[in-house]
Motif scaffolding. Sequence first.
Motif, PDB file in Angstrom:
ATOM      1  N   ARG A  54       0.827  -1.199   0.000  1.00 48.59           N
ATOM      2  CA  ARG A  54       0.000   0.000   0.000  1.00 48.59           C
ATOM      3  C   ARG A  54       0.869   1.259   0.000  1.00 48.59           C
ATOM      4  N   TYR A  55       0.383   2.271  -0.734  1.00 51.55           N
ATOM      5  CA  TYR A  55       1.105   3.536  -0.831  1.00 51.55           C
ATOM      6  C   TYR A  55       0.114   4.693  -0.700  1.00 51.55           C
ATOM      7  N   TYR A  56       0.636   5.781  -0.148  1.00 54.27           N
ATOM      8  CA  TYR A  56      -0.148   6.999   0.025  1.00 54.27           C
ATOM      9  C   TYR A  56       0.538   8.125  -0.749  1.00 54.27           C
ATOM     10  N   GLY A  57      -0.241   8.830  -1.571  1.00 52.67           N
ATOM     11  CA  GLY A  57       0.297   9.950  -2.333  1.00 52.67           C
ATOM     12  C   GLY A  57      -0.442  11.230  -2.010  1.00 52.67           C
ATOM     13  N   GLN A  58       0.312  12.321  -1.900  1.00 47.81           N
ATOM     14  CA  GLN A  58      -0.295  13.630  -1.673  1.00 47.81           C
ATOM     15  C   GLN A  58       0.263  14.593  -2.716  1.00 47.81           C
ATOM     16  N   HIS A  59      -0.638  15.201  -3.485  1.00 47.15           N
ATOM     17  CA  HIS A  59      -0.238  16.073  -4.593  1.00 47.15           C
ATOM     18  C   HIS A  59      -0.868  17.449  -4.360  1.00 47.15           C
ATOM     19  N   THR A  60      -0.032  18.464  -4.242  1.00 45.06           N
ATOM     20  CA  THR A  60      -0.487  19.818  -3.962  1.00 45.06           C
ATOM     21  C   THR A  60      -0.263  20.688  -5.186  1.00 45.06           C
ATOM     22  N   SER A  83       7.295  -7.761   3.558  1.00 47.54           N
ATOM     23  CA  SER A  83       6.986  -6.776   4.604  1.00 47.54           C
ATOM     24  C   SER A  83       8.277  -6.146   5.120  1.00 47.54           C
ATOM     25  N   GLU A  84       8.888  -5.335   4.282  1.00 47.11           N
ATOM     26  CA  GLU A  84      10.113  -4.655   4.691  1.00 47.11           C
ATOM     27  C   GLU A  84       9.768  -3.479   5.597  1.00 47.11           C
ATOM     28  N   PRO A  85      10.705  -3.070   6.453  1.00 41.25           N
ATOM     29  CA  PRO A  85      10.446  -1.908   7.319  1.00 41.25           C
ATOM     30  C   PRO A  85      10.119  -0.678   6.477  1.00 41.25           C
ATOM     31  N   MET A  86       9.229   0.173   6.971  1.00 41.99           N
ATOM     32  CA  MET A  86       8.844   1.366   6.237  1.00 41.99           C
ATOM     33  C   MET A  86       8.852   2.563   7.174  1.00 41.99           C
ATOM     34  N   GLU A  87       8.995   3.727   6.581  1.00 42.26           N
ATOM     35  CA  GLU A  87       8.997   4.955   7.366  1.00 42.26           C
ATOM     36  C   GLU A  87       7.992   5.920   6.754  1.00 42.26           C
ATOM     37  N   PHE A  88       7.012   6.326   7.567  1.00 41.37           N
ATOM     38  CA  PHE A  88       6.022   7.286   7.107  1.00 41.37           C
ATOM     39  C   PHE A  88       5.992   8.442   8.088  1.00 41.37           C
ATOM     40  N   ASN A  89       6.394   9.624   7.639  1.00 40.68           N
ATOM     41  CA  ASN A  89       6.481  10.795   8.509  1.00 40.68           C
ATOM     42  C   ASN A  89       5.301  11.749   8.321  1.00 40.68           C
ATOM     43  N   GLY A  90       4.278  11.305   7.599  1.00 40.80           N
ATOM     44  CA  GLY A  90       3.115  12.152   7.361  1.00 40.80           C
ATOM     45  C   GLY A  90       2.111  12.087   8.498  1.00 40.80           C
ATOM     46  N   ASP A  91       0.898  12.498   8.198  1.00 43.78           N
ATOM     47  CA  ASP A  91      -0.172  12.561   9.191  1.00 43.78           C
ATOM     48  C   ASP A  91      -0.810  11.183   9.346  1.00 43.78           C
ATOM     49  N   ARG A  92      -0.278  10.407  10.264  1.00 42.76           N
ATOM     50  CA  ARG A  92      -0.742   9.032  10.459  1.00 42.76           C
ATOM     51  C   ARG A  92      -2.185   9.000  10.958  1.00 42.76           C
ATOM     52  N   GLU A  93      -2.577   9.974  11.788  1.00 37.37           N
ATOM     53  CA  GLU A  93      -3.951   9.998  12.299  1.00 37.37           C
ATOM     54  C   GLU A  93      -4.952  10.177  11.163  1.00 37.37           C
TER      55      GLU A  93
END
Length: 281
Positions: free
Chosen positions: A92-98, A134-144
């Motif tokens: 799964r991936y999350y994209g944010q485009h501004t 299931s490799e380690p991942m880092e997500f620094n965005g708005d997890r909530e």
Amino acid sequence: MSLQEEVYIAGMPQLSYQGLSENWLLKECGHRHWLGLADLNNQDLPDFYDQSGNKAYAAFTAVKISSKSLANIQENQSFAIHSDVARVGPARYYGQHTITSRSFNCVQVKMLSTFVFRREHRNNQSVTKASFSSEPMEFNGDREFLDEWTAFAKYARRGNWVEHLGINRFYLGSKLSLTYNPCPNSDFNGANFLYFASFQNYIDKAEWEWFRKESIWTLDTRELYYYGNINLGDTLTITLGSAVTTEDELRHWCEVYNNQNIKIADVFTVKRMAKNESSNT
């Protein structure tokens, strides 16, 4: 995370009757999301295979568009798209485009995708989730926000919601519907799936049929939740689940069904009355 920014000049392909085209924007952000996946996985061009060697594609499961003003972008005006794509699960991936123009944030497009493959050649109803390590991942965005959005996507799919974006699920008005025959030359993509942006296009066509006498509307918010796809030759039925209209606002929820009467998407839309426009324009 993958960070990219590109500057565009608004021409006819990028524009619609009321400024920047939502449909073009979805396609472009989808393309940038796809390239971002390649960048995150150290690929020059996106070419994915799962652990079993199946050709895998990123299927969007949810898309949210928040628009301050698509109409702020006009012919020959420059604008930029800043893209941030992150891995938030094994597949799964999350994209944010501004989208910005003249230092004004015009639109934001948020996208959730997961990798899928077909169990049967060219059968889009045989699609299933692809398996990745299931490799380690880092997500620094708005997890909530991400967790809340993902949770609502599950509620929507199960029909386990009552009110969303000011739209009530239990509607006493007419249950309108329209059926379309998607075209291979304009509605399907190169992977032979009904393109995720085509759903938005058909929702707008249905809205124009149902609400054109009231006003010209401009986008405020749209949320699309995807559960399936169709094959070439299948029909697509858009059903109005609920609608709320006021003097200056339109809100509606539409359900999208395939020709086997299986729901393949929910779409929530909030629009405002366009400035200096009326139904006679």
